[in-house]
Design a protein around this motif. Structure first.
Motif, mmCIF file in Angstrom:
data_model
loop_
_atom_site.group_PDB
_atom_site.id
_atom_site.type_symbol
_atom_site.label_atom_id
_atom_site.label_comp_id
_atom_site.label_asym_id
_atom_site.label_seq_id
_atom_site.Cartn_x
_atom_site.Cartn_y
_atom_site.Cartn_z
ATOM 1 N N PHE A 128 -33.889 -42.132 6.664
ATOM 2 C CA PHE A 128 -35.014 -41.252 6.393
ATOM 3 C C PHE A 128 -35.437 -40.518 7.663
ATOM 4 N N ILE A 183 -35.384 -34.834 -4.684
ATOM 5 C CA ILE A 183 -34.763 -35.594 -3.618
ATOM 6 C C ILE A 183 -33.497 -34.873 -3.180
ATOM 7 N N TRP A 227 -41.091 -44.711 -3.684
ATOM 8 C CA TRP A 227 -40.378 -44.340 -4.907
ATOM 9 C C TRP A 227 -38.959 -44.903 -4.888
ATOM 10 N N HIS A 269 -37.901 -42.296 -1.386
ATOM 11 C CA HIS A 269 -38.988 -41.502 -0.814
ATOM 12 C C HIS A 269 -40.153 -42.419 -0.458
ATOM 13 N N GLU A 325 -44.475 -42.203 1.141
ATOM 14 C CA GLU A 325 -45.639 -41.513 1.696
ATOM 15 C C GLU A 325 -46.662 -42.570 2.096
ATOM 16 N N ARG A 328 -44.693 -38.939 5.898
ATOM 17 C CA ARG A 328 -43.748 -38.856 4.799
ATOM 18 C C ARG A 328 -42.364 -39.291 5.249
ATOM 19 N N TYR A 329 -41.655 -39.956 4.307
ATOM 20 C CA TYR A 329 -40.263 -40.337 4.528
ATOM 21 C C TYR A 329 -39.394 -39.459 3.625
ATOM 22 N N LEU A 330 -38.518 -38.649 4.230
ATOM 23 C CA LEU A 330 -37.600 -37.805 3.478
ATOM 24 C C LEU A 330 -36.185 -38.335 3.640
#
Length: 217
Positions: free
Chosen positions: A34, A170, A192, A201, A203, A212-214
């Motif tokens: 991430f 995503i 998520w 994902h 937050e 946030r984690y992307l």
């Protein structure tokens, strides 16, 4: 970040099911990378890698965060842990953390009396079927009442709530996901998972600011 983000009030949400005796490892569950965004800017990464052999699974977690303001470092965090899982149960763990100049070290190992954890404080025993605060790669961590704190040592409480399925964008694709909110003394937010129970994902909140984690992969 997943080892310690923000203080929160425990007990806000009802707990989920009683902890399972063994942990299920979904396909590719522990292979996650991430990008971590703070105030919209990338400040680091959170990587989880796994390898399996001889009925053991080794899960390595690495987190590197650096926040600068006007070229001055205002926050620095580095965390690395290695967990050995045997037959779906935590066998041993070892972690090292550096946060704004403070060094932390935690070790744990299964014993006949339970999972023994040693940190700066006195040794203690967690239940044999324990998970750690780094186990966000599986939604089973949200079924626990307590987990081992992989950053500070000790046992911390966890409460969570599961929401109805939804869709989330995503990596450019609409993906069916399940959202959970959860709170521990050091970490609070939303996470998520997709239909394969893979973490996709996140937050969280840190000092009132959204993090946030992307997913990169």
């Amino acid at each position: 970040m997943a080892a310690g983000l923000a203080g929160a009030v425990c007990g806000a949400f009802p707990g989920l099911a009683v902890a399972a005796t063994t942990v299920r490892f979904p396909i590719e569950a522990a292979n996650r990378r991430f990008s971590v965004l703070y105030d919209g800017d990338r400040i680091g990464s959170h990587t989880i890698l796994s390898s399996s052999a001889n009925r053991e699974t080794v899960i390595t977690t690495e987190i590197h965060l650096l926040v600068k303001t006007a070229f001055i470092t205002t926050y620095a965090f580095a965390h690395r842990s290695e967990e050995v899982w045997r037959m779906g149960q935590l066998s041993s763990m070892r972690s090292d953390t550096e946060e704004d100049g403070e060094s932390l070290h935690v070790e744990g190992r299964e014993t006949p009396q339970g999972f023994r954890v040693v940190s700066k404080g006195r040794p203690f025993f967690a239940p044999a079927a324990t998970l750690t605060s780094n186990s966000l790669w599986t939604p089973q961590v949200l079924e626990q009442d307590t987990v081992v704190d992989a950053q500070h040592g000790g046992v911390i409480g966890i409460t969570s709530r599961k929401y109805a399925d939804e869709e989330l964008l995503i990596s450019g694709h609409r993906v069916p996901v399940t959202r959970y909110t959860f709170i521990t003394p050091y970490l609070a937010g939303s996470i998520w998972y997709d239909r394969k129970s893979l973490w996709v994902h996140g937050e969280f909140e840190h000092d009132g600011t959204s993090v946030r984690y992307l997913l990169d992969n």
